[in-house]
Structures are given as C-alpha cells and as structure tokens.
Design a protein around this motif. Structure first.
Motif, PDB file in Angstrom:
ATOM      1  N   LYS A   1      -2.537   2.609  -5.044  1.00 44.48           N
ATOM      2  CA  LYS A   1      -2.946   2.885  -3.663  1.00 44.48           C
ATOM      3  C   LYS A   1      -1.988   2.179  -2.715  1.00 44.48           C
ATOM      4  O   LYS A   1      -2.202   1.034  -2.311  1.00 44.48           O
ATOM      5  CB  LYS A   1      -4.379   2.426  -3.443  1.00 44.48           C
ATOM      6  N   VAL A   2      -0.884   2.859  -2.348  1.00 38.15           N
ATOM      7  CA  VAL A   2       0.092   2.279  -1.439  1.00 38.15           C
ATOM      8  C   VAL A   2       0.183   3.066  -0.145  1.00 38.15           C
ATOM      9  O   VAL A   2       1.081   2.873   0.632  1.00 38.15           O
ATOM     10  CB  VAL A   2       1.490   2.236  -2.098  1.00 38.15           C
ATOM     11  N   SER A   3      -0.755   3.991   0.081  1.00 41.18           N
ATOM     12  CA  SER A   3      -0.652   4.849   1.247  1.00 41.18           C
ATOM     13  C   SER A   3      -0.852   4.088   2.542  1.00 41.18           C
ATOM     14  O   SER A   3      -0.354   4.495   3.571  1.00 41.18           O
ATOM     15  CB  SER A   3      -1.676   5.987   1.156  1.00 41.18           C
ATOM     16  N   ARG A   4      -1.616   2.991   2.531  1.00 40.43           N
ATOM     17  CA  ARG A   4      -1.806   2.168   3.723  1.00 40.43           C
ATOM     18  C   ARG A   4      -1.512   0.710   3.361  1.00 40.43           C
ATOM     19  O   ARG A   4      -2.410  -0.083   3.120  1.00 40.43           O
ATOM     20  CB  ARG A   4      -3.230   2.300   4.271  1.00 40.43           C
ATOM     21  N   PRO A   5      -0.199   0.343   3.276  1.00 42.25           N
ATOM     22  CA  PRO A   5       0.118  -0.977   2.785  1.00 42.25           C
ATOM     23  C   PRO A   5      -0.249  -2.100   3.734  1.00 42.25           C
ATOM     24  O   PRO A   5      -0.299  -3.241   3.333  1.00 42.25           O
ATOM     25  CB  PRO A   5       1.633  -0.903   2.578  1.00 42.25           C
ATOM     26  N   VAL A   6      -0.471  -1.832   5.024  1.00 42.49           N
ATOM     27  CA  VAL A   6      -0.793  -2.865   5.992  1.00 42.49           C
ATOM     28  C   VAL A   6      -2.285  -2.843   6.230  1.00 42.49           C
ATOM     29  O   VAL A   6      -2.837  -1.845   6.675  1.00 42.49           O
ATOM     30  CB  VAL A   6      -0.034  -2.640   7.316  1.00 42.49           C
ATOM     31  N   SER A   7      -2.983  -3.934   5.937  1.00 45.20           N
ATOM     32  CA  SER A   7      -4.423  -3.990   6.095  1.00 45.20           C
ATOM     33  C   SER A   7      -4.772  -4.438   7.499  1.00 45.20           C
ATOM     34  O   SER A   7      -4.064  -5.228   8.125  1.00 45.20           O
ATOM     35  CB  SER A   7      -5.026  -4.963   5.076  1.00 45.20           C
TER      36      SER A   7
ATOM     37  N   TYR B   1      -5.366  -2.983  -4.092  1.00 41.43           N
ATOM     38  CA  TYR B   1      -6.240  -3.912  -3.388  1.00 41.43           C
ATOM     39  C   TYR B   1      -5.678  -5.320  -3.351  1.00 41.43           C
ATOM     40  O   TYR B   1      -6.095  -6.142  -2.544  1.00 41.43           O
ATOM     41  CB  TYR B   1      -7.626  -3.927  -4.051  1.00 41.43           C
ATOM     42  N   LEU B   2      -4.740  -5.621  -4.270  1.00 40.01           N
ATOM     43  CA  LEU B   2      -4.094  -6.915  -4.205  1.00 40.01           C
ATOM     44  C   LEU B   2      -3.125  -6.945  -3.036  1.00 40.01           C
ATOM     45  O   LEU B   2      -2.506  -5.948  -2.696  1.00 40.01           O
ATOM     46  CB  LEU B   2      -3.309  -7.186  -5.499  1.00 40.01           C
ATOM     47  N   ALA B   3      -2.977  -8.073  -2.410  1.00 40.98           N
ATOM     48  CA  ALA B   3      -1.992  -8.228  -1.336  1.00 40.98           C
ATOM     49  C   ALA B   3      -0.649  -8.507  -1.987  1.00 40.98           C
ATOM     50  O   ALA B   3      -0.287  -9.652  -2.220  1.00 40.98           O
ATOM     51  CB  ALA B   3      -2.386  -9.359  -0.404  1.00 40.98           C
ATOM     52  N   VAL B   4       0.061  -7.470  -2.335  1.00 38.22           N
ATOM     53  CA  VAL B   4       1.334  -7.630  -3.026  1.00 38.22           C
ATOM     54  C   VAL B   4       2.345  -8.134  -2.014  1.00 38.22           C
ATOM     55  O   VAL B   4       2.902  -7.376  -1.233  1.00 38.22           O
ATOM     56  CB  VAL B   4       1.807  -6.296  -3.643  1.00 38.22           C
ATOM     57  N   ASN B   5       2.568  -9.421  -1.990  1.00 37.71           N
ATOM     58  CA  ASN B   5       3.443 -10.038  -1.010  1.00 37.71           C
ATOM     59  C   ASN B   5       4.867  -9.978  -1.527  1.00 37.71           C
ATOM     60  O   ASN B   5       5.247 -10.735  -2.416  1.00 37.71           O
ATOM     61  CB  ASN B   5       3.020 -11.484  -0.764  1.00 37.71           C
ATOM     62  N   THR B   6       5.661  -9.082  -0.994  1.00 38.90           N
ATOM     63  CA  THR B   6       7.025  -8.892  -1.492  1.00 38.90           C
ATOM     64  C   THR B   6       8.009  -9.813  -0.809  1.00 38.90           C
ATOM     65  O   THR B   6       9.214  -9.615  -0.918  1.00 38.90           O
ATOM     66  CB  THR B   6       7.462  -7.435  -1.269  1.00 38.90           C
ATOM     67  N   THR B   7       7.539 -10.821  -0.078  1.00 37.17           N
ATOM     68  CA  THR B   7       8.457 -11.789   0.523  1.00 37.17           C
ATOM     69  C   THR B   7       8.413 -13.126  -0.211  1.00 37.17           C
ATOM     70  O   THR B   7       9.023 -14.083   0.221  1.00 37.17           O
ATOM     71  CB  THR B   7       8.107 -12.020   1.995  1.00 37.17           C
ATOM     72  N   THR B   8       7.658 -13.195  -1.318  1.00 37.25           N
ATOM     73  CA  THR B   8       7.545 -14.432  -2.070  1.00 37.25           C
ATOM     74  C   THR B   8       8.881 -14.777  -2.721  1.00 37.25           C
ATOM     75  O   THR B   8       9.502 -13.935  -3.355  1.00 37.25           O
ATOM     76  CB  THR B   8       6.466 -14.297  -3.150  1.00 37.25           C
TER      77      THR B   8
ATOM     78  N   TYR C   1      14.310 -10.583   0.290  1.00 38.78           N
ATOM     79  CA  TYR C   1      15.693 -10.374   0.702  1.00 38.78           C
ATOM     80  C   TYR C   1      15.931  -8.890   0.957  1.00 38.78           C
ATOM     81  O   TYR C   1      15.278  -8.032   0.348  1.00 38.78           O
ATOM     82  CB  TYR C   1      16.663 -10.863  -0.378  1.00 38.78           C
ATOM     83  N   VAL C   2      16.903  -8.605   1.838  1.00 37.45           N
ATOM     84  CA  VAL C   2      17.251  -7.211   2.101  1.00 37.45           C
ATOM     85  C   VAL C   2      17.806  -6.562   0.841  1.00 37.45           C
ATOM     86  O   VAL C   2      17.631  -5.358   0.623  1.00 37.45           O
ATOM     87  CB  VAL C   2      18.258  -7.126   3.264  1.00 37.45           C
TER      88      VAL C   2
ATOM     89  N   VAL D   1       9.518  -3.241   2.743  1.00 33.16           N
ATOM     90  CA  VAL D   1       9.976  -3.043   4.118  1.00 33.16           C
ATOM     91  C   VAL D   1       8.958  -3.593   5.108  1.00 33.16           C
ATOM     92  O   VAL D   1       9.300  -4.285   6.085  1.00 33.16           O
ATOM     93  CB  VAL D   1      10.243  -1.543   4.370  1.00 33.16           C
ATOM     94  N   VAL D   2       7.686  -3.296   4.881  1.00 31.39           N
ATOM     95  CA  VAL D   2       6.638  -3.749   5.800  1.00 31.39           C
ATOM     96  C   VAL D   2       6.493  -5.266   5.735  1.00 31.39           C
ATOM     97  O   VAL D   2       6.380  -5.933   6.771  1.00 31.39           O
ATOM     98  CB  VAL D   2       5.312  -3.039   5.479  1.00 31.39           C
ATOM     99  N   ASP D   3       6.508  -5.832   4.531  1.00 31.51           N
ATOM    100  CA  ASP D   3       6.337  -7.274   4.410  1.00 31.51           C
ATOM    101  C   ASP D   3       7.494  -8.040   5.025  1.00 31.51           C
ATOM    102  O   ASP D   3       7.311  -9.156   5.516  1.00 31.51           O
ATOM    103  CB  ASP D   3       6.173  -7.658   2.942  1.00 31.51           C
ATOM    104  N   GLN D   4       8.698  -7.460   5.003  1.00 28.22           N
ATOM    105  CA  GLN D   4       9.840  -8.113   5.611  1.00 28.22           C
ATOM    106  C   GLN D   4       9.991  -7.783   7.091  1.00 28.22           C
ATOM    107  O   GLN D   4      10.916  -8.278   7.748  1.00 28.22           O
ATOM    108  CB  GLN D   4      11.122  -7.743   4.864  1.00 28.22           C
ATOM    109  N   GLY D   5       9.097  -6.943   7.606  1.00 25.04           N
ATOM    110  CA  GLY D   5       9.118  -6.636   9.030  1.00 25.04           C
ATOM    111  C   GLY D   5      10.195  -5.675   9.460  1.00 25.04           C
ATOM    112  O   GLY D   5      10.487  -5.562  10.661  1.00 25.04           O
ATOM    113  N   LEU D   6      10.797  -4.946   8.517  1.00 29.06           N
ATOM    114  CA  LEU D   6      11.867  -4.019   8.880  1.00 29.06           C
ATOM    115  C   LEU D   6      11.345  -2.782   9.597  1.00 29.06           C
ATOM    116  O   LEU D   6      12.148  -2.028  10.156  1.00 29.06           O
ATOM    117  CB  LEU D   6      12.646  -3.598   7.631  1.00 29.06           C
ATOM    118  N   HIS D   7      10.021  -2.552   9.591  1.00 33.02           N
ATOM    119  CA  HIS D   7       9.460  -1.378  10.268  1.00 33.02           C
ATOM    120  C   HIS D   7       9.284  -1.620  11.765  1.00 33.02           C
ATOM    121  O   HIS D   7       8.792  -0.748  12.476  1.00 33.02           O
ATOM    122  CB  HIS D   7       8.116  -1.009   9.645  1.00 33.02           C
TER     123      HIS D   7
END
Length: 620
Positions: A13-19, A138-145, A272-273, A306-312
């Motif tokens: 379920k990645v259709s709405r990645p920002v909660s 449902y997990l907060a997959v934090n891709t900036t870790t 990282y980018v 992209v969303v976790d790094q704020g590129l959007h």
C-alpha cells in the motif's frame, strides 16, 4: 518462466505515502503534511500539537522501523519452524523424499497426505508473505534513515526493496571482470541517446567520467552507488536492445544486473539523492525484465524516498540554493513523477502521491551536462524530458479526475471536461520542440494517441462515450497499432520501449473491440459521424486524426488488419517478454466473436462484389 507472485495482485500500500497528522485525521480534513506543522494546524494556532501518524518513527527514532521489520521476520520464522516441526505428523514421509510404498499407487495415503501438506505449506507461505507485504503499507518506512549498516543478519532498505520487487532470483554472475571498454562505451552511448533524453536523473558527464576512472585506472576509490550506476546502465541498454529472452543482449543484461546487486545495500542506502537515482535505474530495468522484477514495487519505494527527502516540494525562497543544483533536484523529482504516472496508468492503479502534494516547478530545457571532450558523442542529444514531464502532468490531471475520483459523485459535464483535456494535449503536441529526435518524437506521438483513447474511453465518472468519441477511439487505435506493429518488427529502436508497451497494445486493442461492439455497423459502413457543434464558452472536440493508410481498403478491411496486427505485435513482444503471450491469449478470447463477425461481413461483401462484376460483364 515467470512464476506466480505478488506482482499479479500486489498488496503493497504505497498509494498514499504521506500520512495525515493526528489532528487532521480526527477532523477528517485534508492534510498537506507541511513541515514542521501543516497548514491546517498553523491556521488553528496548533503548530506545536501537529504530530504525524508515523511520529513513532520520527527523527531520532529511525531504529524502531528496523526493529519492527526484524520483529515481523522473527514472527514469520517462528511460523515456518512450527510448520516444519509438524511435517512428520502430517505425512508419513517428507514431500521431497521418495515414498516408502509402491510409486505406482498414486492414490496411496502417503501421496495424499504429502499433497495436502505441500498445499498447506504453499497456502501458509503465501498468507505470511501477503501479511508481511501488507504491513509495509502501514509501517512508516523512513527512507531517510542513515544509522544502520548492512550485515548478513539485519534487514536493510535495499533488501526490503529487492524482496518485494523480485519475481525470479537473478542468477549469479559468471564473471568478475569488466566488459570490454568498447562494449561498455557503446552501451553507455545507447543509454545516452535513448533513455537519458527522457529521464535525465543524472548528467551524462558522470557516466563518462566513471568510464574513464574504471578503464583508465585512475587512483580513486569507486563508490558502491557508482558501481550500481555503471552496471545498471549497461543492463538497461542491453535489455532495451534485446529481441528475445534467449538472445545475447538479454543474457548480458541479466549478467550485468547480477554484477550490480552486491552493491545494492550501499547504493540504495536511505537519505541520499543517489538512493533515488539508484531506485530509478532499478525501475527502468524492471520495465524491461518483468521475468525477474516487478516495476510496481520499485517505483513505489522510489516515490516514498522522494517524499521522505522532501524532493516533492521546492525549497523555500528563504533558502539560497545554486541554480544548477536546484535544476538537478527538479529533474530528479520529475523523472520519478513521470515514471510513477506511466506505471500507475498502465496498471490502472492509484498514483503514489497526488498532485495536490506536489509543488515543484519544471526544470529548464537542456541536458544537465554534456559529454567530456573524449567521449564518442560530440554533443548531447536534444532534451525531450521537459515535454514528457508536461504531458505527464496533463495525463495526471484527467486520470485523477476520471479514474481516481469518487465514482458515486457524477461529473456535471464530463464531455466538456474530456474535450478540454484532449485540446490541452493537442496543444502540447503542437508545441513540441523542433529538435526532438525522430525516434523520440514517434514515441511521444504514440503516447499522445494512447492518452486520447484513455481519456475518451468509458471511465468511473464518465461511463457514456458519444458516437463521435467512438470514432476518435476507432481512428486513433488503428493508427496506434499500425505504428506499434512496425516498431515491434524493427531490429533496433532508438527510443525507450518496454514491456509496458505490450500492456498499452492490449489496452488499445480492448478499446478498439469495445467500440466495434457498441457501434460496429456505423463505423464499418464509413458513414460520416459529424463533429458535435461548438457551444460558446465550452471547449470544442478535437478533429479526427489524419489517416495515413488511405487506399488500403474500407473500414472493414482496416479493422481486420488492425486485429491481425494486434496479434502479431503481441506475438513479437512475447518473444521478448513471456507475459505478452498471456496478453495475446486474452485478446484472442476477447476478440473471437468480433473477428468471426468481421470475417462473415467480408465474405458477404466479396460475394456481392463478385455478383455485381459478373452482371456488368458484356455478353459474348
């Protein structure tokens, strides 16, 4: 052989990645996820109370994400251990061991119990995987870790991505040496000509500099992300030139991917980018090799990164940023945006994030970098990325409205909305730069025809298709299939065609069959269908496309030829991607009745024409 996997019915379920934050969620209002506090909380004076639903994985608590995954894995391992421990009590012998009784007795109790056990294990394994993959949404997959390093025992982000995306394991590489320098440079040049003009997520200069460092032995350490870039570019270029899953190009592509995978942990390291760029390369390769990877999951993880790094979101005006760096950041985002829209539309699924959450200006036209003077190309190819990004934004707007909107809420004037979107896409086509290369221009023209049909076709919020709309679908589908049939027969294409084009062929063919079933007599008779009159203040419908097959028969002949070309195209694509044979079989079942009806009408027409010719013959 493509195995049955979660790619057929993915549950990620990645259709709405920002909660939404807790306050907006409880009030059931839209949350824009602005940091450090969303707009709704700012207006209410509750900035300090704005907490996201995934706050338990906020900055400083990234380790809890890894712990949650490890806990889940331990739970699955306990289930599997329990299943193995009960094997002896379920069957008289293991399912993989030879039976003790006579092998000719296929109905023996041992065989029956073994079959029941195997089925139970497969069912349980599938349920466990489905549960695990579902939990990822449902997990907060934090891709900036950035605080964990790969090891043999822990779960890294790269291993999570590969576990969800892999259909069939990639074979171990057969060699450990670099390919010949001439081969590597030819593949890099192919990528630069075919893919980089559409998806410039990194400059071409970096590729040529990396080649020089690898083959000229410059004394500098090569990072894992650079090795990943090198091998994945070679793999994508090789797979793009393949025409059969058994030819040398495809075998080389699989070999190159096998060389890239050991660098995945570092290349896909969060925060990282280079992580986004590496995920983009994995997505592009997945589109070319559906046997080993499913493209739906890599693009979902890429959007999450992209969303976790704020590129959007563009940086605030108060933050001073170099213009070249800002342009590179925007290009990277729109490459992800473009692929997400294309993949979601071809699978008829929701986007990974909505346009309302995006605030990024288009990058300037032009390649982000030119090759080094010693590179084989004197200048970079014309940039076609910005026109493609504009088309993706147009597609995204009408797709979200027609296919992702609430189907219970009828549109007040869906016809005017569709005509306006068709006009916007026609206007986009008229403004294409003159220096776009002919192969890429042809690909963009096919994308436009596909978009016309997709937009006009019956949808959740615009179910009725007008007679003129059916005419447009009929003409665009025939033109699309004529061009795509020629492309499928070519030995080499200088544009980025993937397995998704086989899916588009099936979609266009399905819409063609649908309009023939709904209005076949009118369309086949060739009777003119007038364009709806223009209404002041409302958009006019687009004109019919210009026919390029005049003199090749009437609409009946054109329809029969179109169906034949659909089958031939899918058959040719099946040589490259085995899944295309399933599409071929599905289309044959879908069009069987219609094909028989067209053949009967052709025979009746030919008999009538022969009778008229005999009557006109002079009597001897």
């Amino acid at each position: 052989m493509h195995r049955s996997s979660l790619a057929d019915s993915p549950l990620l379920k990645v259709s709405r990645p920002v909660s939404a934050c807790s306050r907006c969620r409880s009030a059931k209002v839209k949350c824009d996820n602005k940091l450090p506090a969303c707009t709704a909380c700012e207006r209410a004076g509750r900035e300090k109370e704005c907490t996201a639903a995934n706050d338990q994985f906020a900055r400083g608590k990234e380790r809890s994400y890894v712990a949650a995954l490890e806990l889940r894995i331990e739970k699955l391992e306990r289930r599997l251990a329990y299943a193995r421990s009960t094997k002896a009590s379920v069957a008289l012998h293991g399912p993989d061991e030879p039976p003790a009784a006579d092998q000719s007795r296929k109905d023996s109790l041992a065989f029956i119990r073994a079959a029941i056990h195997r089925k139970a294990v497969r069912t349980q394994e599938k349920a466990d995987i489905n549960t695990l993959v579902s939990d990822f949404g449902y997990l907060a997959v934090n891709t900036t870790t950035r605080d964990f390093d790969p090891s043999e025992s822990n779960m890294t982000f790269a291993r999570l991505v590969l576990a969800a995306s892999t259909n069939e394991p990639v074979p171990e590489p057969k060699t450990t040496s670099l390919p010949a320098e001439a081969t590597a440079r030819a593949l890099v040049q192919y990528y630069e000509t075919s893919m980089l003009p559409l998806y410039p997520a990194f400059p071409g200069t970096s590729l040529h500099a990396l080649l020089s460092d690898l083959y000229q032995g410059r004394p500098r350490p090569i990072r894992s992300s650079e090795y990943w870039l090198f091998w994945m570019v070679l793999a994508i270029s090789s797979a793009a030139q393949s025409r059969s899953w058994q030819d040398g190009h495809y075998l080389n592509a699989v070999e190159f991917v096998g060389r890239a995978l050991p660098h995945a942990d570092r290349a896909l390291k969060p925060g990282y980018v280079t992580q986004v760029q590496s995920l983009l390369l994995l997505t592009q390769y997945s589109m070319l090799d559906p046997a080993h990877f499913d493209s739906w999951h890599p693009i979902g993880f890429t959007c999450r990164a992209v969303v976790d790094q704020g590129l959007h979101q563009d940086p605030p005006h108060t933050q001073q940023m170099d213009q070249d760096a800002l342009s590179a950041r925007r290009r990277t985002f729109y490459c992800v945006y473009s692929l997400d829209r294309a993949i979601s539309m071809v699978h008829a699924r929701a986007f990974s994030f909505y346009d309302d959450a995006v605030s990024v200006a288009l990058p300037p036209s032009g390649q982000p970098g030119s090759p080094l003077p010693k590179a084989p190309m004197a200048r970079p190819p014309p940039d076609a990325s910005v026109p493609l990004f504009r088309l993706r934004r147009l597609q995204s707007e009408w797709y979200q409205t027609l296919y992702q909107g609430d189907p219970t809420q009828a549109m007040p004037d869906s016809t005017s909305f569709i005509w306006q979107k068709c006009f916007d896409m026609w206007e986009w086509c008229e403004k294409l730069p003159a220096d776009v290369s002919p192969p890429i221009r042809e690909m963009l023209d096919l994308e436009l025809r596909y978009s016309y049909v997709y937009c006009i076709a019956s949808s959740a919020r615009a179910a009725q298709v007008s007679s003129y709309g059916r005419l447009l679908i009929f003409e665009h589908a025939i033109s699309y299939m004529d061009r795509m049939h020629d492309i499928a027969k070519r030995t080499g294409n200088a544009a980025f065609y993937t397995y998704h084009d086989a899916l588009r062929v099936f979609f266009m063919a399905s819409q063609f069959v649908a309009v023939l079933r709904d209005a076949g007599d009118v369309l086949l008779s060739g009777s003119p269908i007038p364009m709806p009159p223009s209404i002041p203040g409302k958009p006019s419908p687009p004109p019919p496309p210009v026919r390029h097959d005049r003199g090749t028969g009437d609409n009946l002949d054109r329809s029969l030829r179109c169906v034949e070309r659909v089958k031939n195209t899918l058959r040719l694509f099946g040589d490259r991607w085995e899944d295309a044979f399933s599409l071929l079989k599905g289309f044959e079942n879908l069009s069987a009745d219609m094909w028989e009806s067209l053949a009967v009408k052709r025979d009746m027409r030919n008999v009538a024409a022969a009778g008229q010719w005999q009557q006109q013959m002079p009597v001897a």
